[in-house]
Scaffold this motif. Structure first.
Motif, mmCIF file in Angstrom:
data_model
loop_
_atom_site.group_PDB
_atom_site.id
_atom_site.type_symbol
_atom_site.label_atom_id
_atom_site.label_comp_id
_atom_site.label_asym_id
_atom_site.label_seq_id
_atom_site.Cartn_x
_atom_site.Cartn_y
_atom_site.Cartn_z
ATOM 1 N N ALA A 326 51.449 29.230 29.512
ATOM 2 C CA ALA A 326 51.004 29.445 28.134
ATOM 3 C C ALA A 326 51.748 30.638 27.536
ATOM 4 C CB ALA A 326 49.498 29.704 28.101
ATOM 5 N N GLY A 327 51.981 30.582 26.233
ATOM 6 C CA GLY A 327 52.692 31.668 25.575
ATOM 7 C C GLY A 327 52.035 33.011 25.800
ATOM 8 N N SER A 328 50.712 33.024 25.844
ATOM 9 C CA SER A 328 49.985 34.289 26.019
ATOM 10 C C SER A 328 50.137 34.862 27.425
ATOM 11 C CB SER A 328 48.497 34.068 25.714
ATOM 12 O OG SER A 328 47.969 33.050 26.561
ATOM 13 N N ASP A 329 50.601 34.036 28.372
ATOM 14 C CA ASP A 329 50.750 34.496 29.761
ATOM 15 C C ASP A 329 52.201 34.832 30.125
ATOM 16 O OD1 ASP A 329 48.056 34.318 30.375
ATOM 17 O OD2 ASP A 329 48.202 32.225 31.045
ATOM 18 N N LYS A 330 53.115 34.609 29.205
ATOM 19 C CA LYS A 330 54.534 34.798 29.536
ATOM 20 C C LYS A 330 54.847 36.237 29.950
ATOM 21 C CE LYS A 330 56.917 31.075 27.051
ATOM 22 N NZ LYS A 330 57.996 30.757 26.098
ATOM 23 N N LEU A 334 56.376 37.599 33.501
ATOM 24 C CA LEU A 334 57.622 38.366 33.574
ATOM 25 C C LEU A 334 57.407 39.675 34.320
ATOM 26 C CD1 LEU A 334 60.543 39.081 32.761
ATOM 27 C CD2 LEU A 334 59.621 39.935 30.588
ATOM 28 N N TYR A 335 56.395 40.437 33.924
ATOM 29 C CA TYR A 335 56.135 41.739 34.537
ATOM 30 C C TYR A 335 55.908 41.607 36.038
ATOM 31 C CZ TYR A 335 53.749 46.056 35.831
ATOM 32 O OH TYR A 335 53.383 47.220 36.466
ATOM 33 N N ASN A 336 55.082 40.647 36.429
ATOM 34 C CA ASN A 336 54.762 40.495 37.850
ATOM 35 C C ASN A 336 55.947 39.986 38.664
ATOM 36 O OD1 ASN A 336 52.006 41.386 37.824
ATOM 37 N ND2 ASN A 336 51.433 39.479 36.787
ATOM 38 N N LEU A 337 56.758 39.109 38.080
ATOM 39 C CA LEU A 337 57.953 38.639 38.787
ATOM 40 C C LEU A 337 58.872 39.808 39.115
ATOM 41 C CD1 LEU A 337 58.907 35.343 36.885
ATOM 42 C CD2 LEU A 337 58.518 35.535 39.349
ATOM 43 N N LEU A 476 50.120 35.738 37.641
ATOM 44 C CA LEU A 476 49.489 35.754 36.322
ATOM 45 C C LEU A 476 48.394 36.815 36.227
ATOM 46 C CD1 LEU A 476 49.251 31.906 35.632
ATOM 47 C CD2 LEU A 476 50.932 33.529 34.738
ATOM 48 N N LYS A 477 48.327 37.673 37.218
ATOM 49 C CA LYS A 477 47.289 38.722 37.180
ATOM 50 C C LYS A 477 47.588 39.699 36.048
ATOM 51 C CE LYS A 477 49.640 41.535 40.681
ATOM 52 N NZ LYS A 477 49.606 42.031 42.066
ATOM 53 N N PRO A 478 46.554 40.363 35.516
ATOM 54 C CA PRO A 478 46.760 41.268 34.397
ATOM 55 C C PRO A 478 47.697 42.417 34.735
ATOM 56 C CG PRO A 478 44.431 40.798 34.697
ATOM 57 C CD PRO A 478 45.137 40.231 35.906
#
Length: 484
Positions: A326-330, A334-337, A476-478
């Motif tokens: 989802a766009g809101s999770d992009k 990215l940050y977690n990757l 996808l964690k915050p």
């Protein structure tokens, strides 16, 4: 297609940006010559004589007319290197640089760069251009086309002695490219290949100090000029650069110049060069659209047409993934990757400049060493950013497609498409930033509700399907909140 293209052609018709360490050293002025007769604009006179290499002989300018003449930079002293030091055994199906009649100085530079065999486009293009023929080439990014046209240029300039008298601002070879980063990269490659030849390479690009570039131009002859269209026109229209001595002209990434609206400027520039029958013209493009071919027909004479069809449009050394997200999770993804995997050199592509800025700002705020590269970033900062990225001082570079076209940096482990490109060809260019020079790389594309419809066109270009995956839950964690 090749036959159809050949039918179209009858027999008729950047601020000095080469790294300071690669720039030729300014020569001290020679003794002042005897007073010259009154200045005459010999460009307009009906005489074959060339203008003197003095300010007095040039059209009216704000600089003092009595500026002393400067001598051409002498060739470097002969080294002990011999062609016998560059041993490359013949190999079936491969073309060696030894198979062409290249000068020892040029072969020495090729040896230093570690290029024993030609890439397919180099082998094909050089077979025509070293004989003086015009050429238009289509090849995938990273195939070595830059070296192909530079080797052609250097050989031409070495084989043809320069006029005894010419302006400092009269280049003998002209390379036009659409972006500042690409101009800088071409000039850097040119500096490496001309290392032992005594030829001078200069760059003109916008966004940099005009007077600084002008001083460099006045210090020494310009043999090979690499420039963006706008800044080159600035110099030309002010009478600082004259293009009537251009022996070889190269138009790189012609399709991108079309997309960016540069063709009217390019037309103005080409009108200042000798007729196409009196210069060699090389045109390169990632695609052969009808518009590109029409331009090639106008600007070249009976060109050889070279098309390199890779077995796979995208490099086999690049492992490709698509995450449905989802766009809101992009951003979380990215940050977690980047942080979970401790990646050290990553390029993130987005379609719009404002999107690039937002991504970079969030990464920096969340403790990631990131920088942005887009048309909104001042040129001096763009150059510094690229060098910091090259040296490993920046972990994540966030860029638009225009900025990304000129990035040729080894060791980029991952390319992330934060948004899928609207043009499938841009997908190939993006992922080609990794997996270069035979190394492996990984591309990860985020397909959201707003851009997943781009996938079918990309898959059609690639000639295969890319399986869509769901990202692991832990990615996808915050994003942790930063305190203080």
């Amino acid at each position: 297609m090749l036959k159809a293209l050949k039918k179209m052609f009858g027999k008729g018709e950047v601020e000095q940006l080469v790294a300071e360490s690669a720039a030729p050293v300014m020569q001290p002025p020679a003794p002042t010559p005897a007073p010259a007769p009154p200045a005459v604009d010999q460009r307009k006179a009906e005489t074959p004589a060339r203008a003197e290499t003095t300010e007095a002989a040039k059209p009216a300018r704000s600089q003092p007319a009595a500026k002393p003449r400067r001598e051409r930079k002498p060739k470097p002293q002969a080294s002990t290197w011999k062609l016998e030091d560059f041993v490359v055994e013949p190999q079936e199906g491969k073309t060696r640089f030894h198979d062409f009649k290249l000068s020892p100085e040029l072969m020495h530079a090729i040896h230093d760069l570690g290029f024993p065999y030609c890439t397919p486009i180099q082998a094909q293009v050089l077979g025509f251009t070293l004989r003086g023929q015009d050429a238009i080439g289509r090849a995938q990014t990273g195939t070595g086309k830059t070296a192909a046209f530079l080797i052609s240029i250097i050989t031409q300039l070495q084989q043809t002695p320069p006029p005894k008298e010419r302006y400092m601002g009269e280049p003998r070879a002209l390379i036009i490219a659409p972006t500042r980063e690409l101009v800088v990269q071409i000039a850097k490659d040119a500096a490496a290949l001309t290392k032992y030849t005594g030829l001078n390479v200069m760059t003109f690009v916008g966004g940099m100090d005009y007077d600084k570039q002008l001083k460099a131009l006045e210090a020494r002859h310009c043999d090979i000029l690499v420039a963006t269209p706008g800044r080159l026109l600035d110099f030309n229209q002010r009478g600082e650069v004259h293009l009537d001595m251009v022996e070889v002209m190269v138009l790189d990434e012609a399709d991108r110049m079309l997309d960016m609206g540069f063709i009217p400027q390019v037309r103005q520039i080409i009108r200042q060069t000798p007729p196409k029958s009196e210069r060699q013209t090389l045109l390169f493009s990632a695609t052969f659209t009808e518009d590109v071919m029409n331009l090639a027909k106008q600007w070249t004479t009976n060109p050889a047409i070279v098309e390199i069809e890779p077995e796979n449009v995208a490099s086999e050394t690049v492992e490709q993934h698509v995450y449905a997200v989802a766009g809101s999770d992009k951003y979380k993804l990215l940050y977690n990757l980047v942080t979970e995997n401790k990646w050290e050199r990553v390029i993130v592509f987005a379609n719009r400049k404002d999107e690039v800025r937002r991504i970079e700002e969030r990464l920096v705020r969340d403790g990631v060493n990131a920088a942005q590269l887009s048309g909104d970033v001042p040129q001096h900062k763009r150059i510094r950013t690229l060098e910091n990225f090259r040296e490993g001082r920046i972990t994540v570079l966030v860029a638009t497609d225009v900025a990304g076209r000129g990035i040729h940096i080894d060791g980029i482990s991952h390319v992330i498409n934060f948004t899928l490109p609207e043009d499938p060809d841009d997908y190939v260019h993006r992922i080609g930033r990794t997996g270069r020079a035979g190394t492996s790389g990984v591309s990860i594309s985020f397909a959201g509700e707003d851009d997943s419809y781009q996938l079918p066109a990309i898959e059609e270009l690639l000639g295969r399907k890319i399986s869509c995956e769901m990202p692991p839950t832990e990615l996808l964690k915050p994003v942790p909140k930063k305190h203080g």
